[in-house]
Design an enzyme around this catalytic site. Sequence first.
Site, PDB file in Angstrom:
ATOM      1  N   ALA A  64       0.827  -1.200   0.000  1.00 50.67           N
ATOM      2  CA  ALA A  64       0.000   0.000   0.000  1.00 50.67           C
ATOM      3  C   ALA A  64       0.866   1.256   0.000  1.00 50.67           C
ATOM      4  O   ALA A  64       2.049   1.222   0.341  1.00 50.67           O
ATOM      5  CB  ALA A  64      -0.912   0.004   1.226  1.00 50.67           C
ATOM      6  N   GLY A 107       0.359  -5.422   0.499  1.00 44.37           N
ATOM      7  CA  GLY A 107      -0.680  -5.486  -0.519  1.00 44.37           C
ATOM      8  C   GLY A 107      -0.226  -6.167  -1.792  1.00 44.37           C
ATOM      9  O   GLY A 107      -1.041  -6.761  -2.505  1.00 44.37           O
ATOM     10  N   GLU A 110      -0.711  -9.709  -1.165  1.00 49.10           N
ATOM     11  CA  GLU A 110      -2.155  -9.970  -1.166  1.00 49.10           C
ATOM     12  C   GLU A 110      -2.715  -9.999  -2.580  1.00 49.10           C
ATOM     13  O   GLU A 110      -3.620 -10.798  -2.875  1.00 49.10           O
ATOM     14  CB  GLU A 110      -2.848  -8.914  -0.313  1.00 49.10           C
ATOM     15  CG  GLU A 110      -2.541  -9.080   1.165  1.00 49.10           C
ATOM     16  CD  GLU A 110      -2.942  -7.895   2.028  1.00 49.10           C
ATOM     17  OE1 GLU A 110      -3.398  -8.111   3.154  1.00 49.10           O
ATOM     18  OE2 GLU A 110      -2.789  -6.740   1.557  1.00 49.10           O
ATOM     19  N   GLU A 130       3.207  -5.727   7.603  1.00 42.82           N
ATOM     20  CA  GLU A 130       2.398  -4.697   8.250  1.00 42.82           C
ATOM     21  C   GLU A 130       2.649  -4.616   9.755  1.00 42.82           C
ATOM     22  O   GLU A 130       2.589  -3.530  10.338  1.00 42.82           O
ATOM     23  CB  GLU A 130       0.902  -4.963   7.985  1.00 42.82           C
ATOM     24  CG  GLU A 130       0.460  -4.749   6.542  1.00 42.82           C
ATOM     25  CD  GLU A 130       0.612  -5.998   5.685  1.00 42.82           C
ATOM     26  OE1 GLU A 130       0.082  -5.991   4.565  1.00 42.82           O
ATOM     27  OE2 GLU A 130       1.269  -6.972   6.125  1.00 42.82           O
TER      28      GLU A 130
END
Length: 258
Positions: A64, A107, A110, A130
């Site tokens: 992100a 991300g 992911e 994270e």
Amino acid sequence: MSEPLVTLDRRDDGVALVQLRNGKVNSLSTEVLRQLEVLAGQLTDDPPGAVVVAGNDRIFAAGADISEFAGPDEARAIGARFLSALEAVAAIPRVTIAAVAGPALGGGCELALACDFRLAADTARFGQPEILLGIIPGGGGTQRLARLVGPARAKDLVLSGRQVRADDALAIGLVDEVVPADALLARSLDLAATYARGPLAAQALAKQAIDRGLDTDLATGLRLEQDLFVEVFATDDARIGVASFLENGPGQATFTGR
């Protein structure tokens, strides 16, 4: 008009190549996620034969855009954008292959998890870091990762924030194949083209049976499989495949994708 941050190339062999193009680290900003969701919707409404999702030759996606992080309200908006974009990728009714070169972190990992298969360059690294920011994954990292590698290994990666290299990711089932970095995109496209020549209607129904079945209990999943088993016999590919088998044996059918 600025250049798109995610591009789509529909190739003559039926493969659609989706590439992230957001600078050196391919951060998944909310605008990148919006564009990715739009393209995933197009690939669902007008499906190709198969899809490859790639970054550049040095990095898949670093995660992100941290500059967008703030408080709970912003987190809710960012999380919602991740959820809708990656759900859209997962819902594409064709085989999807993540071609991962270099880091796929947060991300980025992911996004790779939202694809059906993950091919990794020998330079690839995977992780959910994270926790090192004092937060947790918000794009499916606690859910898709645990379903893929098991809860203990998922907890190890999520709670430590550590990264794993391609060979270790292969060993735990996080990736499906490791290839030299300079061969990654070609190998991913070749594999996708193999699926694109197959019975696309049956592939879509089989993918739906597996994905939806994992979200329910075994008895419900078996009933779902039975319904889709019946549905697939209404396709041209089933008629072609059965007739070809009876006449020529297995593996000789030329499918139409309908």
